[in-house]
Write an enzyme that holds these catalytic residues in place. Structure first.
Site, PDB file in Angstrom:
ATOM      1  N   SER A 148       0.717  -1.249   0.045  1.00 50.31           N
ATOM      2  CA  SER A 148       0.028  -0.033  -0.088  1.00 50.31           C
ATOM      3  C   SER A 148       0.973   1.376  -0.170  1.00 50.31           C
ATOM      4  CB  SER A 148      -1.021   0.153   1.332  1.00 50.31           C
ATOM      5  OG  SER A 148      -1.613  -1.106   1.235  1.00 50.31           O
ATOM      6  N   GLU A 152       0.177  -1.849  14.144  1.00 52.83           N
ATOM      7  CA  GLU A 152      -0.735  -1.567  13.187  1.00 52.83           C
ATOM      8  C   GLU A 152      -2.048  -1.765  13.682  1.00 52.83           C
ATOM      9  OE1 GLU A 152      -0.102  -4.504   9.788  1.00 52.83           O
ATOM     10  OE2 GLU A 152      -1.300  -3.029   8.573  1.00 52.83           O
ATOM     11  N   GLU A 212      -9.079 -15.108   9.287  1.00 52.38           N
ATOM     12  CA  GLU A 212      -8.903 -16.536   9.984  1.00 52.38           C
ATOM     13  C   GLU A 212      -7.712 -16.523  10.732  1.00 52.38           C
ATOM     14  OE1 GLU A 212      -9.496 -15.791   6.670  1.00 52.38           O
ATOM     15  OE2 GLU A 212     -11.527 -16.863   6.281  1.00 52.38           O
TER      16      GLU A 212
HETATM   17  C1  LIG Z   1      -6.056  -3.652   0.851  1.00 53.48           C
HETATM   18  C2  LIG Z   1      -4.839  -4.410   1.202  1.00 53.48           C
HETATM   19  C3  LIG Z   1      -3.733  -3.635   1.569  1.00 53.48           C
HETATM   20  C4  LIG Z   1      -2.504  -4.476   1.777  1.00 53.48           C
HETATM   21  N1  LIG Z   1      -1.338  -3.597   2.192  1.00 53.48           N
HETATM   22  C5  LIG Z   1      -0.102  -4.297   2.410  1.00 53.48           C
HETATM   23  C6  LIG Z   1       0.725  -3.657   2.717  1.00 53.48           C
HETATM   24  O1  LIG Z   1       0.778  -2.340   2.829  1.00 53.48           O
HETATM   25  N2  LIG Z   1       2.064  -4.338   2.841  1.00 53.48           N
HETATM   26  C7  LIG Z   1       2.149  -5.701   2.876  1.00 53.48           C
HETATM   27  O2  LIG Z   1       3.225  -6.271   3.082  1.00 53.48           O
HETATM   28  N3  LIG Z   1       0.861  -6.284   2.850  1.00 53.48           N
HETATM   29  C8  LIG Z   1      -0.061  -5.677   2.538  1.00 53.48           C
HETATM   30  N4  LIG Z   1      -1.404  -6.450   2.270  1.00 53.48           N
HETATM   31  C9  LIG Z   1      -1.279  -7.902   2.061  1.00 53.48           C
HETATM   32  C10 LIG Z   1      -2.027  -8.715   3.268  1.00 53.48           C
HETATM   33  O3  LIG Z   1      -1.301  -8.622   4.526  1.00 53.48           O
HETATM   34  C11 LIG Z   1      -2.085 -10.256   2.783  1.00 53.48           C
HETATM   35  O4  LIG Z   1      -2.939 -10.142   1.680  1.00 53.48           O
HETATM   36  C12 LIG Z   1      -2.677 -11.120   3.916  1.00 53.48           C
HETATM   37  O5  LIG Z   1      -1.761 -11.238   4.920  1.00 53.48           O
HETATM   38  C13 LIG Z   1      -3.184 -12.369   3.229  1.00 53.48           C
HETATM   39  O6  LIG Z   1      -2.057 -13.102   2.622  1.00 53.48           O
HETATM   40  P1  LIG Z   1      -2.369 -13.586   1.172  1.00 53.48           P
HETATM   41  O7  LIG Z   1      -2.996 -12.693   0.308  1.00 53.48           O
HETATM   42  O8  LIG Z   1      -1.305 -14.031   0.570  1.00 53.48           O
HETATM   43  O9  LIG Z   1      -3.367 -14.698   1.321  1.00 53.48           O
HETATM   44  P2  LIG Z   1      -3.027 -16.235   1.713  1.00 53.48           P
HETATM   45  O10 LIG Z   1      -2.179 -16.125   2.758  1.00 53.48           O
HETATM   46  O11 LIG Z   1      -2.582 -17.045   0.480  1.00 53.48           O
HETATM   47  O12 LIG Z   1      -4.412 -16.715   2.311  1.00 53.48           O
HETATM   48  C14 LIG Z   1      -5.407 -17.543   1.327  1.00 53.48           C
HETATM   49  C15 LIG Z   1      -6.678 -17.826   2.188  1.00 53.48           C
HETATM   50  O13 LIG Z   1      -6.024 -18.597   3.058  1.00 53.48           O
HETATM   51  C16 LIG Z   1      -6.602 -18.510   4.424  1.00 53.48           C
HETATM   52  N5  LIG Z   1      -5.249 -18.767   5.385  1.00 53.48           N
HETATM   53  C17 LIG Z   1      -4.162 -18.961   5.258  1.00 53.48           C
HETATM   54  N6  LIG Z   1      -3.332 -19.742   6.270  1.00 53.48           N
HETATM   55  C18 LIG Z   1      -4.384 -19.802   6.972  1.00 53.48           C
HETATM   56  C19 LIG Z   1      -4.175 -20.517   8.281  1.00 53.48           C
HETATM   57  N7  LIG Z   1      -3.129 -20.768   9.105  1.00 53.48           N
HETATM   58  N8  LIG Z   1      -5.318 -20.970   8.952  1.00 53.48           N
HETATM   59  C20 LIG Z   1      -6.541 -20.659   8.473  1.00 53.48           C
HETATM   60  N9  LIG Z   1      -6.570 -19.767   7.405  1.00 53.48           N
HETATM   61  C21 LIG Z   1      -5.548 -19.474   6.634  1.00 53.48           C
HETATM   62  C22 LIG Z   1      -6.604 -16.883   4.626  1.00 53.48           C
HETATM   63  O14 LIG Z   1      -7.196 -16.625   5.748  1.00 53.48           O
HETATM   64  C23 LIG Z   1      -7.193 -16.513   3.355  1.00 53.48           C
HETATM   65  O15 LIG Z   1      -8.535 -16.712   3.331  1.00 53.48           O
HETATM   66  C24 LIG Z   1      -2.482  -5.741   1.765  1.00 53.48           C
HETATM   67  C25 LIG Z   1      -3.814  -6.412   1.339  1.00 53.48           C
HETATM   68  C26 LIG Z   1      -4.597  -5.791   1.099  1.00 53.48           C
HETATM   69  C27 LIG Z   1      -5.975  -6.611   0.765  1.00 53.48           C
END
Ligand SMILES: Cc1cc2nc3c(=O)[nH]c(=O)nc-3n(C[C@H](O)[C@H](O)[C@H](O)COP(=O)(O)OP(=O)(O)OC[C@H]3O[C@@H](n4cnc5c(N)ncnc54)[C@H](O)[C@@H]3O)c2cc1C
Length: 397
Positions: A164, A247, A380
């Site tokens: 972001s 945060e 989650e």
């Molecule tokens: C609007 C927005 C702004 C963001 N800004 C930033 C930023 O500035 N900097 C940054 O570094 N990141 C940022 N992010 C990233 C955000 O932190 C990640 O998208 C988030 O941590 C989820 O990771 P992922 O997208 O890889 O999903 P994944 O980790 O691949 O997860 C996919 C699904 O599996 C579920 N899941 C995964 N592991 C588990 C578990 N152990 N138990 C139960 N369920 C699980 C998750 O809940 C999700 O539903 C941003 C995201 C958004 C949407």
């Protein structure tokens, strides 16, 4: 828990209120974390933060020697409430103020604090958070971007995603792997990286709102001075936890004040729709749902106060922040979606249509709120933290 304010705190509230009434920009709507796309609006927000800083309203609980005001976090809470009261836009360098600043103050050397903290406050340097990668979001410690020490510099290679505000940032809190032979949590380091360094490229990503709020960052042999290592080499996970806890804790405080506004706006929409018979919903359903939202916003408020009094007693933000994060992110989705249900078929009309309601405000809110339950850790993951760290449940497999 004592909810009353001292005479000094009350005097500060009145001082902030008077200043905001004169100085808060009327022409820039408060969009929270979302950035406007227009460069002139970004420039206006930068100027707004500078004025807040110069008037002594930022870094209220940060040490004076680094540009702060040396007061307690009660003053920050009062300021958040007063900003929400006049619907003033947030400071532009939100990530710097809520994450980079507190992390550098906690883990930085005196030299790092002197170098970085004042410019976070004055908005001379904007920050972003380079944690997530294409293959590691929830499982953050599995990240693969790496940095190798060569003399007095780290050489960084890899890619980050969902960063972001990367498009306007000058500096990045970058989590990288420096000890590939160590267990995953022990092999990470936390670097402060100048985004304008040779080898860094920023590619904006378009969200379903149509905006480009987050980005992909690519690092190709980027050289980072060793002096920009925050904490010890290999100790990056502990530093990153400080960022994540701050945060969740700091953002929830200001969010409560803003949610009261959202609730009031929703109530106004509902009352008007009922009076004009412009909603397909039974008014009894609207009444029940609004009462529940009111209870939820009040619960959020008391939860924020509880976390807050813990911080006042000298504690650091802990896993309790996950409860607030879950509550506000899911409530924001429900409130925005309920506004569309009140609007009924009119909710489908786009901005500019003669019968469009409130210029698409709730439509935008509904689309943007989907990201709330993903950013800062998904729902989650928050439930996992609550189960493991607050309830003492065994770790899931
Ligand atoms: C609007 C927005 C702004 C963001 N800004 C930033 C930023 O500035 N900097 C940054 O570094 N990141 C940022 N992010 C990233 C955000 O932190 C990640 O998208 C988030 O941590 C989820 O990771 P992922 O997208 O890889 O999903 P994944 O980790 O691949 O997860 C996919 C699904 O599996 C579920 N899941 C995964 N592991 C588990 C578990 N152990 N138990 C139960 N369920 C699980 C998750 O809940 C999700 O539903 C941003 C995201 C958004 C949407």
């Amino acid at each position: 828990m004592d909810f009353s304010y001292t005479p000094e705190e009350e005097a500060f509230r009145m001082h902030a209120r008077r200043w905001l009434e004169v100085n808060a920009p009327r022409d820039i709507p408060d969009r929270g974390f979302s950035l406007p796309t227009d460069p002139a609006a970004i420039a206006a927000l930068r100027d707004w933060q500078r004025r807040l800083f110069e008037a002594g309203f930022l870094g209220l609980s940060w040490p004076v020697e680094y540009g702060g005001q040396g007061k307690t976090i009660v003053y920050s809470a009062i300021m958040s409430e007063e900003m929400a009261r006049v619907r003033a836009p947030s400071a532009l360098n939100l990530i710097g103020l809520s994450m980079a600043g507190p992390t550098i103050l906690e883990h930085g050397t005196a030299e790092q604090r002197r170098r970085f903290v004042p410019k976070i406050l004055s908005c001379e340097e904007i920050w972003c958070q380079g944690f997530s990668e294409p293959g590691s979001g929830s499982d953050l410690a599995a990240l693969t971007s790496r940095a190798e020490l060569a003399g007095d510099e780290f050489v960084v290679n890899g890619a980050k995603v969902w960063t972001s505000h990367g498009q306007i940032a000058d500096w990045c809190m970058l989590l990288v792997r420096t000890e590939p032979d160590q267990p995953k949590h022990r092999g990470l380091s936390y670097l402060l990286v100048d985004i304008h360094s040779p080898g860094v490229s920023v590619r904006p990503l378009r969200q379903m709102t149509g905006e480009e709020e987050f980005n992909q960052l690519f690092f190709d042999d980027v050289r980072v001075p060793r002096a920009n290592l925050l904490g010890r080499q290999g100790g990056g996970w502990g530093v990153a936890l400080t960022t994540l806890m701050n945060e969740r804790a700091t953002l929830s405080l200001s969010i409560v004040a803003r949610f009261r506004n959202t609730f009031e706006d929703l109530k106004t929409l509902a009352l008007r729709a009922i009076a004009e018979r412009a909603t397909p919903l039974d008014p009894r359903v609207i009444r029940q749902t609004l009462a529940q939202f009111y209870i939820d916003v009040e619960s959020m408020k008391y939860l924020a106060y509880r976390n807050f009094s813990r911080l006042l007693r000298g504690g650091t933000p802990g896993p309790e922040g996950s409860i607030s994060k879950l509550l506000w992110s899911e409530l924001n989705q429900r409130m925005n979606e309920f506004a569309l249900a009140i609007q009924g078929p009119a909710a489908m009309l786009v901005e500019g249509s003669p019968h469009a309601v409130e210029e698409g405000r709730w439509q935008y809110g509904t689309l943007r709120a989907r990201g709330n339950t993903i950013e800062e850790g998904t729902s989650e993951i928050q439930r996992n933290i609550i189960a493991e760290r607050l309830l003492g449940m065994p770790r899931g497999s």
